[in-house]
Design a protein around this motif. Sequence first.
Motif, PDB file in Angstrom:
ATOM      1  N   SER A 123      31.137  33.461  64.304  1.00  0.00           N
ATOM      2  CA  SER A 123      32.397  33.956  63.763  1.00  0.00           C
ATOM      3  C   SER A 123      33.384  34.206  64.888  1.00  0.00           C
ATOM      4  CB  SER A 123      32.135  35.263  63.008  1.00  0.00           C
ATOM      5  OG  SER A 123      33.350  35.904  62.690  1.00  0.00           O
ATOM      6  N   ASP A 124      34.680  34.194  64.556  1.00  0.00           N
ATOM      7  CA  ASP A 124      35.681  34.561  65.558  1.00  0.00           C
ATOM      8  C   ASP A 124      36.198  35.973  65.293  1.00  0.00           C
ATOM      9  OD1 ASP A 124      37.292  34.249  63.351  1.00  0.00           O
ATOM     10  OD2 ASP A 124      38.787  33.001  64.347  1.00  0.00           O
ATOM     11  N   ASP A 162      47.323  52.732  68.850  1.00  0.00           N
ATOM     12  CA  ASP A 162      47.396  52.306  70.250  1.00  0.00           C
ATOM     13  C   ASP A 162      46.076  51.678  70.696  1.00  0.00           C
ATOM     14  OD1 ASP A 162      49.969  53.271  70.438  1.00  0.00           O
ATOM     15  OD2 ASP A 162      49.346  55.244  71.170  1.00  0.00           O
ATOM     16  N   ILE A 163      44.965  52.274  70.275  1.00  0.00           N
ATOM     17  CA  ILE A 163      43.647  51.749  70.635  1.00  0.00           C
ATOM     18  C   ILE A 163      43.443  50.358  70.040  1.00  0.00           C
ATOM     19  CG2 ILE A 163      41.162  52.080  70.328  1.00  0.00           C
ATOM     20  CD1 ILE A 163      41.718  55.107  70.394  1.00  0.00           C
ATOM     21  N   VAL A 164      43.804  50.210  68.762  1.00  0.00           N
ATOM     22  CA  VAL A 164      43.661  48.908  68.098  1.00  0.00           C
ATOM     23  C   VAL A 164      44.504  47.859  68.813  1.00  0.00           C
ATOM     24  CG1 VAL A 164      44.127  47.620  65.980  1.00  0.00           C
ATOM     25  CG2 VAL A 164      43.058  49.865  65.848  1.00  0.00           C
ATOM     26  N   ASP A 165      45.725  48.216  69.206  1.00  0.00           N
ATOM     27  CA  ASP A 165      46.613  47.250  69.865  1.00  0.00           C
ATOM     28  C   ASP A 165      46.005  46.749  71.176  1.00  0.00           C
ATOM     29  OD1 ASP A 165      48.460  47.445  67.867  1.00  0.00           O
ATOM     30  OD2 ASP A 165      49.800  48.820  68.931  1.00  0.00           O
ATOM     31  N   GLU A 173      44.807  42.822  71.362  1.00  0.00           N
ATOM     32  CA  GLU A 173      45.493  41.928  72.291  1.00  0.00           C
ATOM     33  C   GLU A 173      44.502  41.279  73.259  1.00  0.00           C
ATOM     34  OE1 GLU A 173      48.482  44.272  74.165  1.00  0.00           O
ATOM     35  OE2 GLU A 173      49.626  44.564  72.311  1.00  0.00           O
ATOM     36  N   GLY A 174      43.572  42.078  73.776  1.00  0.00           N
ATOM     37  CA  GLY A 174      42.577  41.535  74.697  1.00  0.00           C
ATOM     38  C   GLY A 174      41.676  40.523  74.034  1.00  0.00           C
ATOM     39  N   LEU A 175      41.269  40.801  72.794  1.00  0.00           N
ATOM     40  CA  LEU A 175      40.398  39.878  72.077  1.00  0.00           C
ATOM     41  C   LEU A 175      41.139  38.596  71.710  1.00  0.00           C
ATOM     42  CD1 LEU A 175      38.605  42.487  69.805  1.00  0.00           C
ATOM     43  CD2 LEU A 175      37.484  41.039  71.516  1.00  0.00           C
ATOM     44  N   ALA A 176      42.421  38.714  71.344  1.00  0.00           N
ATOM     45  CA  ALA A 176      43.197  37.540  70.954  1.00  0.00           C
ATOM     46  C   ALA A 176      43.316  36.549  72.109  1.00  0.00           C
ATOM     47  CB  ALA A 176      44.585  37.965  70.485  1.00  0.00           C
TER      48      ALA A 176
END
Length: 328
Positions: A64-65, A81-84, A88-91
């Motif tokens: 899975s991605d 903020d944590i989710v962002d 971003e790092g995972l994307a």
Amino acid sequence: MSERPPRSIDVARRAGVSRATVSHILNGQGGRFSPETLQRVRRAAEDLGYVPSSAGRSLVKGRSDLVMIVFPFMTMTDLQDIVDVLSEGLAEHGFNTIVQLSGPVGSEAHLRLRHVADSLRPAGIIDLGGLTRKDHEEFRRLGLPVVGTAVDSRGAGSDLALGRVQAEHLVARGFRQVAYASLTDERGHPFDQGRAEATRAVCAENGLPEPYLFGVPLDADGATNALAAMLKSIPAPVGIACFNDDVALAVLHATRTLGLDVPCTIGVLGMGKGPLGQLAEPRLSTVWGDMRPMLVALLDALLMEFGGADRITEVDFASLRVEQGETT
């Protein structure tokens, strides 16, 4: 009748290649193709507005991605903020994120989360305190990489660092009796243990009594009763390190109800530098800092499972600082 969305066959025809070539290139498997072919396929996809499906990417990559980010069932003012930061790092590595909130162990919400993870089979899980060590072990048995606070010292390290900064500040301000106020509600609070442990350590290092540990609910009567009970157990003045700014504001309300002087009789130190604490009278003293390095370290730990990172970012908690207000 609306026009159908573009498909991989359309990209293949436009670029003059096979569908298999399009699939390989657009799913990150284009290393064996010439630069000209790569450019032609990518330009064709861009011109047509074609985006590979998540299911297609999963079939090509064999996994899975999706990466699941699990939050505990608790008060968190900086969740977005944590989710962002993590998203971003995972994307950048081709992953999409799904956010799940856990619940108390054994609750329907907690069991449902485990079912979601088992059903989706994400590429990995970043746990920010919502899973138990047993959950981690079970997910790993299913082949799902998990990093997070239950098994990773980077998460625990932030709690120890925060607790130490809070306790050391209170001692430096002259308090010889220190307390730690956690949040009392139906939510789980996986970060209390590290904070309390650090507070005990600082008190021991300075030859002070064992810190008084107590819970404070976010309601006027409950907070007042909790503070009154504390004062029956230990002598004032007392410096109170609070779980977060919400707890600190509840303690401040209780001091006003009980007619206690802040900061001479009761010192109050929050965590998080929330806007309400900085608007309060008296203005709240609070600990805050950049949590990005810890989040990046957890991200690196997960990416190492897929060969996407060759080292884990070293976490330095030197950015933690006290915003001096009027309550300590």
